[in-house]
Design a protein around this motif. Structure first.
Motif, PDB file in Angstrom:
ATOM      1  N   PRO A   1     -29.196  38.571  -2.061  1.00 42.11           N
ATOM      2  CA  PRO A   1     -29.253  38.522  -0.596  1.00 42.11           C
ATOM      3  C   PRO A   1     -28.270  37.499  -0.044  1.00 42.11           C
ATOM      4  O   PRO A   1     -27.987  36.499  -0.701  1.00 42.11           O
ATOM      5  CB  PRO A   1     -30.684  38.066  -0.322  1.00 42.11           C
ATOM      6  N   PRO A   2     -27.734  37.745   1.128  1.00 46.55           N
ATOM      7  CA  PRO A   2     -26.939  36.706   1.774  1.00 46.55           C
ATOM      8  C   PRO A   2     -27.892  35.685   2.376  1.00 46.55           C
ATOM      9  O   PRO A   2     -29.054  36.000   2.624  1.00 46.55           O
ATOM     10  CB  PRO A   2     -26.200  37.462   2.865  1.00 46.55           C
ATOM     11  N   SER A   3     -27.409  34.473   2.596  1.00 45.08           N
ATOM     12  CA  SER A   3     -28.307  33.474   3.188  1.00 45.08           C
ATOM     13  C   SER A   3     -28.505  33.779   4.666  1.00 45.08           C
ATOM     14  O   SER A   3     -29.534  33.502   5.233  1.00 45.08           O
ATOM     15  CB  SER A   3     -27.733  32.075   3.029  1.00 45.08           C
ATOM     16  N   TRP A   4     -27.477  34.370   5.260  1.00 47.15           N
ATOM     17  CA  TRP A   4     -27.552  34.566   6.704  1.00 47.15           C
ATOM     18  C   TRP A   4     -28.191  35.896   7.073  1.00 47.15           C
ATOM     19  O   TRP A   4     -27.545  36.752   7.631  1.00 47.15           O
ATOM     20  CB  TRP A   4     -26.175  34.489   7.364  1.00 47.15           C
ATOM     21  N   LYS A   5     -29.426  36.077   6.725  1.00 52.12           N
ATOM     22  CA  LYS A   5     -30.155  37.291   7.082  1.00 52.12           C
ATOM     23  C   LYS A   5     -31.610  37.018   6.781  1.00 52.12           C
ATOM     24  O   LYS A   5     -31.967  36.764   5.650  1.00 52.12           O
ATOM     25  CB  LYS A   5     -29.700  38.465   6.205  1.00 52.12           C
ATOM     26  N   PRO A   6     -32.451  37.071   7.787  1.00 53.25           N
ATOM     27  CA  PRO A   6     -33.860  36.808   7.483  1.00 53.25           C
ATOM     28  C   PRO A   6     -34.583  38.030   6.947  1.00 53.25           C
ATOM     29  O   PRO A   6     -35.678  37.922   6.444  1.00 53.25           O
ATOM     30  CB  PRO A   6     -34.431  36.392   8.830  1.00 53.25           C
TER      31      PRO A   6
END
Lengths: 302, 309
Positions: free
Chosen positions: B253-258
């Motif tokens: 997962p990317p960090s910038w995505k909740p």
């Protein structure tokens, strides 16, 4: 410029310039921002930083918004689960990218012989910035901040820019960690249209909490210009130390950004003049602003 | 009614083949993960469905996992905040995208001449991130949310509702309660943890029994690695319709995505043939419905079809 010199400039109430949007600039230049593009497109990162330096920014920020170990961890039920199905090395990824981001910002200032430009580490809340209801318990997050800030300090960042914070308790912990690491802490909160923080606190509450913790600069960011104005009108009379603003222009279009004509660079400059009249001396741009926006601002105030 | 074919297969214990990863396939084909790729690359979504149909699936799944109104609101403090700083049209975007997603699946069915023989399953994800049972909202919120999702898919004419990746019994119960008001068959899959139970520690056996007692015609496990799926099977196999599909590769997962973002790496570590062998062992153990989760491709499903015959 050393931070000492920048501080002298700020204390003398000379206008100090931040850069503009980074993540949105990655998007505007045709890339997804899913992984910040730090490793996949280093040249792109470099160019964006260079463009902001050329536009006159005194301080450039790292392309690291929402980049933390916790953000990766949040996609899993627990560490055992992460270990079982997560990509290898995921928990080291934030630290690696933090180092990469500072190196790219540093490379940009060196490439332009602007070693006097300072690098601010962009650090937002540990949980989603627009969700004050998810704020973690302030008692439990000091070590997380300390680890993250240590990475930035080791990588060579000059300033910790805590941005898009929605409430004071988390900001207080962040400032304490910054002091422990020994670098200046700038704190930017998101205001809402009612002139309070997105998390609901009044500016009285903000200034009381911040007076106890003494950030080097107190700012408002990541809200449309009218919300920034509403917040600043409340905040400025209560705060006689350095104050800053950087508004976003356009609309949040999760997970990306919609660029609109609502505030072009000239209209944005008019807003900046108004904010300067209200007492803001540190000025930049948030999501949706571009090097052109910053250039207009620096040319006018210089 | 194409679902009757499936019903008959299940009663005679004939294997039923589902499709594989859709979100991961969208990314693998180079489409940016924005609005699920539905606005930017509808032809790619349709092609993916066609590829799965040509690979020989018995049931096609809509590309609607995690495509909900709630998913957009989650980025904001609340609906008012979304209204003020969000792009126009966000409140209705999920509905529009869901409708478009169902249309694309139907176009693929028509294009391959399978509209009368392959039923369309409307995929519904948990309210929150499928790997975060701790974020699942109170029962009534779940009920309202799932009812809205079912309504949209039902209006679009799907043949069955497929709750995918449920992670706790409270939400599972609410979802099934919401589905009870619709005249559609319901399947439900649960995400297993490393120990073969739910990610929040609840027993999968209890969850499976609850789902059956509340009207789920089939209970599956999904969104776990092959060992996790294999390890969980004994908790769902009891002679009634049950199924399994595993992820391959590792979640990145990317960090910038909740919210869930279907990016998986190292997916080539499990070849289609290897995956088919694993599926074969599940069938031997008594599972009837098989397919693939994130990371699997039409080639994996084709290999499974070849193995099943």
């Amino acid at each position: 410029m050393s931070y000492k010199e920048l501080k002298r400039k700020i204390d003398a109430q000379q206008v100090t310039f931040l850069d503009g949007g980074i993540g949105t600039e990655v998007l505007r230049r045709g890339y997804t921002w899913a992984s910040h593009q730090l490793k996949s497109e280093p040249e792109l990162n470099l160019e964006i930083h260079q463009d902001y330096i050329n536009a006159g920014a005194d301080v450039i920020t790292t392309n690291t918004f929402q980049l933390s170990k916790r953000s990766f961890r949040n996609h899993f039920a627990n560490d055992e689960h992460l270990e079982a199905i997560g990509v290898r090395g995921l928990l080291d990824r934030a630290g690696e990218l933090i180092h990469e981001s500072v190196a790219l910002a540093d490379k940009a200032r060196r490439s332009l012989d602007h070693s006097d430009t300072l690098i601010a580490a962009s650090i937002t809340t540990l949980e989603w910035c627009f969700r004050p209801d998810r704020s973690p318990d302030a008692e439990e997050i000091f070590d997380e901040y300390l680890e993250e800030l240590t990475d930035y300090a080791e990588a060579g960042a000059d300033i910790f820019l805590f941005e898009t914070f929605n409430s004071t308790p988390e900001a207080e912990v962040a400032i304490k960690a910054a002091k422990e690491v020994g670098k200046p802490a700038w704190v930017a909160f998101v205001p809402y249209q009612d002139g309070r923080l997105l998390g609901g606190q009044s500016m009285e509450e903000v200034t009381e909490a911040m007076a106890r913790n003494e950030p080097d600069v107190l700012l408002l960011n990541c809200a449309p210009p009218d919300h920034i104005t509403a917040g600043l009108e409340q905040l400025a009379p209560l705060w006689n130390k350095p104050l800053g603003v950087y508004a976003h222009v356009g609309k949040f279009n999760p997970p990306e950004w919609q660029f609109t004509d609502d505030y072009n660079a000239d209209q944005h400059l008019q807003e900046c003049k108004h904010w300067h009249d209200l007492g803001a001396t540190v000025i930049g741009g948030c999501c949706g602003t571009t090097p052109d926006y910053i250039k207009k601002v620096t040319e006018f105030f210089s | 009614m194409p679902y009757n074919i499936i019903k008959e297969n299940l009663s005679t214990k004939k294997p039923v083949l589902l499709d594989g990863g859709i979100g991961t396939e969208v990314l693998r084909r180079g489409v940016r993960w924005l609005q699920h790729g539905i606005e930017d690359a509808p032809h790619v979504i349709r092609d993916i469905h066609v590829d799965y149909l040509n690979a020989g699936v018995d049931v096609l799944t809509t590309h609607t996992f995690n495509l909900t109104k709630r998913n957009f609101i989650n980025f904001f403090r609340d609906a008012d905040h979304m209204d003020l700083i969000g792009a126009p049209g966000l409140p209705t975007r999920a509905i529009e995208l869901c409708r478009a997603a169902v249309s694309l699946a139907k176009e693929a069915l028509t294009q391959t001449g399978k509209a009368e023989t392959v039923p369309l399953a409307g995929s519904i994800s948990p309210v929150m991130h499928l790997f975060r049972p701790d974020l699942s909202p109170p029962e009534n919120d779940c009920l309202i949310h799932h009812k809205e999702c079912i309504e949209i898919l039902s209006d679009c004419g799907v043949d069955l509702i497929f709750f995918e990746g449920m992670n706790n019994t409270r939400e599972a119960q609410a979802a099934l309660q919401a589905a009870a008001g619709f005249d559609l068959p319901v399947w439900m899959s649960f995400v297993p943890g490393v120990d073969g139970n739910l990610l929040n520690g609840e027993l999968l056996l209890d969850a499976a029994n609850l789902a059956r007692s509340q009207g789920a015609e089939a209970v599956l496990v999904s969104a776990g690695s092959i060992p996790m799926i294999t390890n969980s099977l004994s908790n769902i196999i009891n002679g009634s319709p049950c199924g399994a599909k595993a992820i391959i590769g590792r979640y990145s997962p990317p960090s910038w995505k909740p919210d869930f973002y279907p990016r998986f790496e190292d997916t080539d570590e499990v070849s289609p043939e290897k995956y088919a062998q694993e599926v074969n062992s599940w069938l031997d153990q008594g599972v009837h419905i098989v397919g693939g989760s994130s990371g699997t491709t039409p080639e994996h499903i084709r290999a499974v079809r070849k193995m099943i015959g």
